[in-house]
Design a protein around this motif. Structure first.
Motif, PDB file in Angstrom:
ATOM      1  N   UNK A  61       0.730  -1.190  -0.032  1.00 19.48           N
ATOM      2  CA  UNK A  61       0.097   0.083   0.092  1.00 19.48           C
ATOM      3  C   UNK A  61       0.701   1.389  -0.119  1.00 19.48           C
ATOM      4  N   UNK A  62       0.816   1.958  -0.997  1.00 24.47           N
ATOM      5  CA  UNK A  62       1.438   3.274  -1.162  1.00 24.47           C
ATOM      6  C   UNK A  62       1.277   4.104   0.128  1.00 24.47           C
ATOM      7  N   UNK A  63       2.201   4.754   0.643  1.00 29.57           N
ATOM      8  CA  UNK A  63       1.747   5.808   1.646  1.00 29.57           C
ATOM      9  C   UNK A  63       2.508   7.104   1.090  1.00 29.57           C
ATOM     10  N   UNK A  64       3.705   7.422   0.705  1.00 31.16           N
ATOM     11  CA  UNK A  64       3.967   8.633   0.345  1.00 31.16           C
ATOM     12  C   UNK A  64       5.410   8.595  -0.719  1.00 31.16           C
ATOM     13  N   UNK A  65       5.551   9.892  -1.416  1.00 31.23           N
ATOM     14  CA  UNK A  65       6.752  10.003  -1.980  1.00 31.23           C
ATOM     15  C   UNK A  65       7.439  10.896  -1.307  1.00 31.23           C
ATOM     16  N   UNK A  83       1.723  13.515  -5.999  1.00 29.76           N
ATOM     17  CA  UNK A  83       0.827  12.927  -7.155  1.00 29.76           C
ATOM     18  C   UNK A  83      -0.339  13.778  -7.108  1.00 29.76           C
ATOM     19  N   UNK A  84      -0.636  14.587  -8.287  1.00 25.17           N
ATOM     20  CA  UNK A  84      -1.995  15.297  -8.396  1.00 25.17           C
ATOM     21  C   UNK A  84      -3.164  14.528  -8.966  1.00 25.17           C
ATOM     22  N   UNK A  85      -2.720  13.316  -9.365  1.00 26.20           N
ATOM     23  CA  UNK A  85      -3.650  12.584 -10.135  1.00 26.20           C
ATOM     24  C   UNK A  85      -5.074  12.313  -8.933  1.00 26.20           C
ATOM     25  N   UNK A  86      -5.997  11.731  -9.668  1.00 23.48           N
ATOM     26  CA  UNK A  86      -7.120  11.299  -8.850  1.00 23.48           C
ATOM     27  C   UNK A  86      -6.785   9.846  -8.111  1.00 23.48           C
ATOM     28  N   UNK A  87      -6.972   9.845  -6.803  1.00 22.96           N
ATOM     29  CA  UNK A  87      -6.373   8.795  -6.091  1.00 22.96           C
ATOM     30  C   UNK A  87      -7.105   7.362  -6.870  1.00 22.96           C
ATOM     31  N   UNK A  88      -6.391   6.376  -6.767  1.00 23.99           N
ATOM     32  CA  UNK A  88      -6.632   5.102  -7.340  1.00 23.99           C
ATOM     33  C   UNK A  88      -5.938   4.128  -6.700  1.00 23.99           C
ATOM     34  N   UNK A  89      -6.637   2.778  -6.544  1.00 25.10           N
ATOM     35  CA  UNK A  89      -6.173   1.718  -6.062  1.00 25.10           C
ATOM     36  C   UNK A  89      -5.338   0.925  -7.266  1.00 25.10           C
ATOM     37  N   UNK A  90      -4.017   0.797  -7.056  1.00 28.54           N
ATOM     38  CA  UNK A  90      -3.140   0.223  -8.065  1.00 28.54           C
ATOM     39  C   UNK A  90      -2.590  -1.009  -7.647  1.00 28.54           C
ATOM     40  N   UNK A  93       1.776  -4.156 -11.834  1.00 28.57           N
ATOM     41  CA  UNK A  93       1.771  -3.841 -13.194  1.00 28.57           C
ATOM     42  C   UNK A  93       2.265  -2.504 -13.495  1.00 28.57           C
ATOM     43  N   UNK A  94       1.735  -1.916 -14.651  1.00 29.95           N
ATOM     44  CA  UNK A  94       2.055  -0.775 -15.106  1.00 29.95           C
ATOM     45  C   UNK A  94       1.345   0.215 -14.315  1.00 29.95           C
ATOM     46  N   UNK A  95       2.227   1.423 -13.938  1.00 29.62           N
ATOM     47  CA  UNK A  95       1.668   2.489 -13.188  1.00 29.62           C
ATOM     48  C   UNK A  95       1.815   3.797 -14.271  1.00 29.62           C
ATOM     49  N   UNK A  96       0.778   4.896 -14.403  1.00 28.83           N
ATOM     50  CA  UNK A  96       1.136   5.944 -15.058  1.00 28.83           C
ATOM     51  C   UNK A  96       0.567   7.177 -14.197  1.00 28.83           C
ATOM     52  N   UNK A  97       1.043   8.312 -14.173  1.00 28.40           N
ATOM     53  CA  UNK A  97       0.489   9.527 -13.782  1.00 28.40           C
ATOM     54  C   UNK A  97       0.627  10.518 -14.941  1.00 28.40           C
ATOM     55  N   UNK A  98      -0.138  11.437 -14.742  1.00 33.47           N
ATOM     56  CA  UNK A  98      -0.128  12.841 -15.558  1.00 33.47           C
ATOM     57  C   UNK A  98      -0.071  14.092 -14.754  1.00 33.47           C
ATOM     58  N   UNK A  99       0.279  13.828 -13.468  1.00 34.09           N
ATOM     59  CA  UNK A  99       0.272  14.767 -12.526  1.00 34.09           C
ATOM     60  C   UNK A  99       1.356  14.724 -11.273  1.00 34.09           C
TER      61      UNK A  99
END
Length: 137
Positions: A61-65, A83-90, A93-99
């Protein structure tokens, strides 16, 4: 006497595990792969916004960068990053962000900063720290 020594040794091992367990685990069994940063876009607040990709290798589970200006083994200062993207359960596999927003100029992000991501992995008393970004030299 032997019990006292055993208890003292166990206490030292527990402190060591809590202090360094997450770093060691992250180096041997990373949760994510290195981030690949796209072209950065300067923002009015002085930060740079990146599109970015990575690969999630384990189901923690992601906590922080945590982002820093400077050297891993030297002088450094913490830099706001998020990360300014909307929160997601990831999942794995592949991860991508735009923000991916880092409060530095793009050149400094690429050449003189580094970042780690912190995750909580099941059944661990520590947080796992994985290297996420290292400067391109």
């Amino acid at each position: 006497m032997a019990r006292s020594l055993t208890a003292a040794f166990a206490a030292v091992c527990a402190v060591f595990a809590l202090e360094f367990g997450g770093v060691i685990e992250g180096r041997l069994f990373p949760v994510v792969g290195p981030v690949v940063l796209g072209t950065g876009e300067g923002q009015p607040d002085g930060s740079t916004m990146f599109a970015a990709t990575s690969r999630k290798l384990r189901g923690c589970v992601f906590e922080r960068v945590e982002w820093y200006l400077g050297q891993r083994r030297g002088a450094r200062v913490a830099v706001p990053a998020m990360f300014r993207d909307a929160p997601q359960v990831r999942g794995i596999g592949s991860l991508s962000w735009t923000g991916l927003s880092v409060r530095l100029d793009e050149k400094l992000v690429r050449a003189d900063s580094f970042a780690d991501v912190i995750h909580h992995c099941r059944l661990r008393p520590w947080k796992t720290r994985t290297r996420f970004h290292d400067p391109v030299r």
